[in-house]
Structures are given as structure tokens and as C-alpha cells.
Design a protein around this motif. Structure first.
Motif, PDB file in Angstrom:
ATOM      1  N   UNK A   1       1.059  -1.264   0.604  1.00 45.26           N
ATOM      2  CA  UNK A   1      -0.212  -0.068  -0.203  1.00 45.26           C
ATOM      3  C   UNK A   1       1.396   1.087   0.099  1.00 45.26           C
ATOM      4  N   UNK A   2       0.333   2.308  -0.870  1.00 47.15           N
ATOM      5  CA  UNK A   2       1.164   3.388  -0.692  1.00 47.15           C
ATOM      6  C   UNK A   2       1.154   4.203   0.267  1.00 47.15           C
ATOM      7  N   UNK A   3       1.915   4.786   1.029  1.00 46.12           N
ATOM      8  CA  UNK A   3       1.917   5.952   1.947  1.00 46.12           C
ATOM      9  C   UNK A   3       0.964   6.361   1.548  1.00 46.12           C
ATOM     10  N   UNK A   4       0.336   7.756   2.320  1.00 47.10           N
ATOM     11  CA  UNK A   4      -1.088   8.309   2.974  1.00 47.10           C
ATOM     12  C   UNK A   4       0.305   9.539   2.365  1.00 47.10           C
ATOM     13  N   UNK A   5       1.527  10.431   2.141  1.00 50.60           N
ATOM     14  CA  UNK A   5       2.233  11.409   1.839  1.00 50.60           C
ATOM     15  C   UNK A   5       2.217  11.361   0.862  1.00 50.60           C
ATOM     16  N   UNK A   6       2.628  10.219   0.218  1.00 47.41           N
ATOM     17  CA  UNK A   6       2.475   9.847  -0.980  1.00 47.41           C
ATOM     18  C   UNK A   6       1.673   9.646  -2.229  1.00 47.41           C
ATOM     19  N   UNK A   7       0.692   9.458  -1.432  1.00 51.17           N
ATOM     20  CA  UNK A   7      -0.947   9.432  -2.179  1.00 51.17           C
ATOM     21  C   UNK A   7      -0.955  11.153  -2.058  1.00 51.17           C
ATOM     22  N   UNK A   8      -1.316  11.783  -0.985  1.00 54.51           N
ATOM     23  CA  UNK A   8      -1.539  13.211  -1.387  1.00 54.51           C
ATOM     24  C   UNK A   8       0.173  14.347  -2.609  1.00 54.51           C
ATOM     25  N   UNK A   9       1.043  13.308  -1.999  1.00 53.06           N
ATOM     26  CA  UNK A   9       1.691  14.277  -3.136  1.00 53.06           C
ATOM     27  C   UNK A   9       1.719  14.444  -4.196  1.00 53.06           C
ATOM     28  N   UNK A  10       0.963  12.887  -4.834  1.00 53.12           N
ATOM     29  CA  UNK A  10       0.633  12.433  -5.848  1.00 53.12           C
ATOM     30  C   UNK A  10      -0.423  13.324  -6.628  1.00 53.12           C
ATOM     31  N   UNK A  11      -1.463  13.106  -5.080  1.00 50.56           N
ATOM     32  CA  UNK A  11      -2.877  14.371  -5.917  1.00 50.56           C
ATOM     33  C   UNK A  11      -2.579  15.311  -5.943  1.00 50.56           C
ATOM     34  N   UNK A  45      -0.626  23.370   5.923  1.00 53.33           N
ATOM     35  CA  UNK A  45       0.266  24.406   6.346  1.00 53.33           C
ATOM     36  C   UNK A  45       1.548  23.405   5.011  1.00 53.33           C
ATOM     37  N   UNK A  46       2.657  24.515   5.012  1.00 53.49           N
ATOM     38  CA  UNK A  46       3.960  23.923   4.356  1.00 53.49           C
ATOM     39  C   UNK A  46       4.801  23.185   5.247  1.00 53.49           C
ATOM     40  N   UNK A  47       4.393  23.926   7.078  1.00 49.85           N
ATOM     41  CA  UNK A  47       5.408  23.329   7.937  1.00 49.85           C
ATOM     42  C   UNK A  47       4.776  22.035   8.459  1.00 49.85           C
ATOM     43  N   UNK A  48       3.180  21.510   8.201  1.00 51.17           N
ATOM     44  CA  UNK A  48       2.763  20.278   9.269  1.00 51.17           C
ATOM     45  C   UNK A  48       2.872  19.521   8.118  1.00 51.17           C
ATOM     46  N   UNK A  49       3.884  19.214   8.414  1.00 51.33           N
ATOM     47  CA  UNK A  49       3.862  17.625   7.389  1.00 51.33           C
ATOM     48  C   UNK A  49       2.355  15.983   7.650  1.00 51.33           C
ATOM     49  N   UNK A  50       2.740  16.485   9.061  1.00 51.88           N
ATOM     50  CA  UNK A  50       1.460  15.420  10.242  1.00 51.88           C
ATOM     51  C   UNK A  50       0.516  15.124  10.165  1.00 51.88           C
ATOM     52  N   UNK A  64      -6.204  18.131  12.557  1.00 48.62           N
ATOM     53  CA  UNK A  64      -6.678  16.825  12.355  1.00 48.62           C
ATOM     54  C   UNK A  64      -4.999  15.538  12.245  1.00 48.62           C
ATOM     55  N   UNK A  65      -4.508  15.274  12.907  1.00 44.25           N
ATOM     56  CA  UNK A  65      -3.172  13.979  12.503  1.00 44.25           C
ATOM     57  C   UNK A  65      -3.332  13.286  11.535  1.00 44.25           C
ATOM     58  N   UNK A  66      -3.014  13.285  10.429  1.00 41.05           N
ATOM     59  CA  UNK A  66      -2.407  12.178   9.240  1.00 41.05           C
ATOM     60  C   UNK A  66      -3.196  10.894  10.105  1.00 41.05           C
ATOM     61  N   UNK A  67      -2.892  10.610  10.575  1.00 44.90           N
ATOM     62  CA  UNK A  67      -2.484   9.320  11.218  1.00 44.90           C
ATOM     63  C   UNK A  67      -4.062   8.530  11.622  1.00 44.90           C
ATOM     64  N   UNK A  68      -4.962   9.638  11.854  1.00 44.03           N
ATOM     65  CA  UNK A  68      -6.296   9.382  11.871  1.00 44.03           C
ATOM     66  C   UNK A  68      -7.199   9.598  10.628  1.00 44.03           C
ATOM     67  N   UNK A  69      -6.574   9.558   9.787  1.00 45.06           N
ATOM     68  CA  UNK A  69      -7.027   9.521   8.775  1.00 45.06           C
ATOM     69  C   UNK A  69      -6.897   7.813   7.664  1.00 45.06           C
ATOM     70  N   UNK A  70      -8.176   7.517   7.767  1.00 44.55           N
ATOM     71  CA  UNK A  70      -8.644   5.684   7.071  1.00 44.55           C
ATOM     72  C   UNK A  70      -9.025   5.867   5.987  1.00 44.55           C
ATOM     73  N   UNK A  71      -9.418   6.873   5.073  1.00 37.83           N
ATOM     74  CA  UNK A  71      -9.616   6.856   3.613  1.00 37.83           C
ATOM     75  C   UNK A  71      -9.638   7.444   2.916  1.00 37.83           C
TER      76      UNK A  71
END
Length: 96
Positions: A1-11, A45-50, A64-71
Motif C-alpha cells: 500500500x502506498x503511504x498516505x503522504x505519497x498519495x497526497x503528493x501525487x494528488x 500548512x507548508x510546515x505541518x507534514x503530519x 487533524x493528525x494524518x494518522x487518523x485518516x482512514x480512507x
């Protein structure tokens, strides 16, 4: 599974892929359920990567922390889902 941060970057950076209606589903601890919001409602935010910011009903931004993103949905179709920790097979430690 692709990490969420990589998916958001792709979007964000892949024009062909990012041309769609995206929704983020995160676990709301107060409501005790997954809540979906359009990606356009979220502030990264540019500095808030998590984490990201989301304005609540009273006009106050909540972090909202990214670790709470489920879908993640694209045009109504589920394209990414975090495994549910409660449903994962856990290795049991043998009793001594």
C-alpha cells in the motif's frame, strides 16, 4: 500500500491524477466514526507534514493528525484505505 503522504503528493503534483473530486475520510474521536470531507475543505500548512486543518461548524480550525485518516476517495471511489488496527491479525505471545 502506498503511504498516505505519497498519495497526497501525487494528488497535488500529478495533474492527470489530481484532476478529480477527492474526499478524505478520517476517524472522528468524538463522533466515533469516519467522517468524510472534500480535499478542497482541508488546509495543509507548508510546515505541518503530519496534520491538516479543518474548519468546524463554529468557524474554528481543528488540527487533524494524518494518522487518523482512514480512507481516500476519488470521484466517489475508494482508492486508499488504512488497515483497521482492530482487525489486524496479531501475533500472540506464547504463555510460559
Amino acid at each position: 500500500m502506498q503511504p498516505l503522504d505519497q498519495l497526497l503528493s501525487r494528488i497535488k503534483w500529478d495533474k492527470a491524477f489530481g484532476d478529480g473530486a477527492f474526499e478524505i475520510g478520517y476517524y472522528d474521536r468524538v463522533a466515533a466514526r469516519i467522517v468524510r470531507h472534500p480535499l478542497t475543505d482541508l488546509l495543509f500548512e507548508p510546515t505541518g507534514k503530519d496534520s491538516f486543518l479543518l474548519m468546524d461548524e463554529e468557524g474554528v480550525y481543528q488540527r487533524i493528525p494524518l494518522h487518523r485518516v482512514r480512507e481516500v476517495y476519488r470521484n466517489g471511489e475508494l482508492i486508499w484505505q488504512r488497515p483497521d488496527p482492530a482487525k489486524r491479525d496479531r501475533k500472540t505471545i506464547p504463555e510460559k
